[in-house]
Design an enzyme around this catalytic site. Structure first.
Site, PDB file in Angstrom:
ATOM      1  CG  ASP A 141     -13.393  -7.323   1.855  1.00 55.57           C
ATOM      2  OD1 ASP A 141     -13.240  -6.756   3.091  1.00 55.57           O
ATOM      3  OD2 ASP A 141     -13.505  -6.830   0.787  1.00 55.57           O
ATOM      4  CG  ASP A 185      -7.701  -4.913   1.344  1.00 57.66           C
ATOM      5  OD1 ASP A 185      -8.796  -4.584   2.088  1.00 57.66           O
ATOM      6  OD2 ASP A 185      -7.782  -4.795  -0.069  1.00 57.66           O
ATOM      7  CE1 TYR A 236      -3.538  -2.878   0.634  1.00 58.47           C
ATOM      8  CE2 TYR A 236      -4.602  -0.792   1.059  1.00 58.47           C
ATOM      9  CZ  TYR A 236      -4.510  -2.204   0.755  1.00 58.47           C
ATOM     10  OH  TYR A 236      -5.794  -2.622   0.500  1.00 58.47           O
ATOM     11  CE  LYS A 259       1.711 -17.369  -3.182  1.00 60.91           C
ATOM     12  NZ  LYS A 259       1.366 -18.863  -3.446  1.00 60.91           N
ATOM     13  CG  ASP A 286      -1.555 -20.140  -2.113  1.00 64.92           C
ATOM     14  OD1 ASP A 286      -1.072 -20.354  -0.923  1.00 64.92           O
ATOM     15  OD2 ASP A 286      -1.163 -20.680  -3.355  1.00 64.92           O
TER      16      ASP A 286
HETATM   17  C1  IPM Z   1     -10.145  -1.658   3.826  1.00 66.57           C
HETATM   18  C2  IPM Z   1     -10.254  -0.908   2.463  1.00 66.57           C
HETATM   19  C3  IPM Z   1      -9.548   0.071   2.063  1.00 66.57           C
HETATM   20  C4  IPM Z   1      -8.189  -0.838   1.986  1.00 66.57           C
HETATM   21  C5  IPM Z   1      -9.347   0.994   0.983  1.00 66.57           C
HETATM   22  C6  IPM Z   1     -10.841   1.658   1.203  1.00 66.57           C
HETATM   23  C7  IPM Z   1      -8.359   1.874   0.801  1.00 66.57           C
HETATM   24  O1  IPM Z   1     -10.616  -1.569   1.511  1.00 66.57           O
HETATM   25  O2  IPM Z   1     -10.037  -0.902   4.908  1.00 66.57           O
HETATM   26  O3  IPM Z   1      -9.993  -2.689   3.804  1.00 66.57           O
HETATM   27  O4  IPM Z   1      -7.828  -1.449   0.853  1.00 66.57           O
HETATM   28  O5  IPM Z   1      -7.368  -0.836   3.085  1.00 66.57           O
HETATM   29 MN    MN Z   2     -10.564  -3.807   2.286  1.00 66.05          MN
END
Ligand code: IPM
Ligand code: MN
Length: 370
Positions: A253, A249, A142, A193, A225
């Site tokens: 999710d 990240d 990032y 990885k 993975d």
């Molecule tokens: C998160 C979001 C952020 C990230 C974005 C909005 C920059 O997806 O907090 O996970 O990728 O960190």
């Molecule tokens: Mn995210």
């Protein structure tokens, strides 16, 4: 009487609505205790671009720095969606993470027993899932340079992102993960990885070394993975998982989805900075984003924001009892069937954002007055 100062940055889309419900819970705590909360609101993200031409003003960073904690909603939306624009809403959250140096992002993914029907996984697989992800948050892909997108002198478009870590950056994150594992089921996985990436070999080496100091924590390295797959087949096998910024990240999710709803998952971003109460100067946000399709309709789920407040009470203000009361009130609201549409079954009666917030705020006040 103790007075706490909290920066409230609602942001865009459903951000201000859900953060408003967390503030309602905070006011209920105030009414039922000796604690006082001084709140300073500001605009960030798309709202700040519209008002000031920048996603994160210097004044906002200064406000965050002198607060005891930051309660954040979400930023972004179709209106500001051009990824090539020089000014983008995401710069607000990335800028705050960097400014506060909150290197460890805690993302708990817990399956609520009453919501097992929401998971895309079979109940017998997902029931009992309780994983805490620690995502490194201020370095790696990032932030590392070079990061650019350009056309070379032959006219070929090129782009580069850099993944870079130093031993201290990895070590502080991994250490926090071991400490947290110690207070839970004492199991820690580092996801990397290392078969492909040098930074991953650094992560594995540092984590293995630090593991020597935490003999009571069962430590294992796993390829990212493979972890992504195992999370779907046996999510209950994991307790704490520590990983880099980009892997974290993606994995969080996935974890939020398997636990049923993005609308339930809070996060706490902690670093080296402390506030005057001895807690972390932390940044707290739901992980769900701005959900522009449902913004302003009064149907967004405020639970992730309220759970983020519970983490804020605990980690920044060191108000354990109040944090616990909020978490129990959330669990009770879910058990009692108080559901915004995202967590309801077909045919269930649904509740509005404010109705869920009201119920939780009242339950918290009731418990604290006991
Ligand atoms: C998160 C979001 C952020 C990230 C974005 C909005 C920059 O997806 O907090 O996970 O990728 O960190
Ligand atoms: Mn995210």
């Amino acid at each position: 009487m103790t007075s706490f100062h909290i920066a409230v940055l609602g942001g865009d889309g459903i951000g201000p609505e859900v953060v408003g419900e967390a503030v309602k819970v905070l006011r209920a705590i105030e009414g039922a205790s000796e604690h006082r909360f001084e709140l300073s609101e500001d605009v960030v993200g798309g709202a700040a671009i519209d008002a000031y031409g920048t996603a994160l003003r210097k004044e906002t960073v200064a406000l965050a720095r002198r607060s005891d904690a930051v309660l954040f909603g979400a930023v972004g939306g179709p209106k500001w969606d051009d990824p090539k624009a020089a000014v983008r809403p995401e710069q607000a959250i990335l800028g705050l993470r960097a400014a506060l140096e909150t290197f460890a992002n805690l993302r708990p993914a817990r399956m609520q027993p009453a919501l097992v029907h929401l998971s895309p996984l079979k109940p017998e697989i997902v029931q009992g899932t309780d994983v805490l992800f620690i995502r490194e948050l201020v370095a790696g892909t990032y932030f590392a340079k070079p990061k650019k997108y350009w056309q070379d002198d032959k006219g070929v478009w090129r782009a580069v992102d850099t993944t870079a870590y130093t031993e201290p950056q990895v070590e502080r994150t991994v250490r926090m993960a071991f400490e947290l594992a110690r207070g839970r089921r004492k199991k820690l996985h580092v996801a990397d990885k290392q078969n492909v990436m040098a930074t991953s070999r650094l992560w594995r080496d540092v984590a293995s070394r630090v593991a020597g100091e935490f003999a009571d924590v069962e430590f294992q390295a796993i390829l990212t993975d493979a972890l992504a797959m195992h999370l779907l087949y046996r999510p209950t096998a994991f307790d704490v998982v520590v990983t880099d910024n980009l892997f974290g990240d993606l994995l969080t999710d996935e974890a939020a989805a398997l636990a049923g709803s993005m609308g339930l998952m809070p996060s706490a971003s902690l670093g080296a900075k402390r506030n005057k109460h001895g807690g972390y100067l932390g940044l707290y946000e739901p992980i769900h984003g701005t959900a522009p399709d449902i913004a302003g309709k009064g149907i967004a789920n405020p639970i992730a924001a309220i759970q983020s407040l519970a983490l804020l009470l605990r980690y920044s203000l060191r108000l354990e009892r109040e944090g616990g009361a909020v978490e129990r009130a959330v669990d009770d609201a879910i058990e009692l069937g108080l559901r915004t549409p995202d967590t309801a079954r077909a045919g269930d009666k649904t509740a509005s954002t404010t109705a869920v917030g009201d119920a939780i705020a009242e339950a918290v006040a009731r418990e604290l007055r006991r």
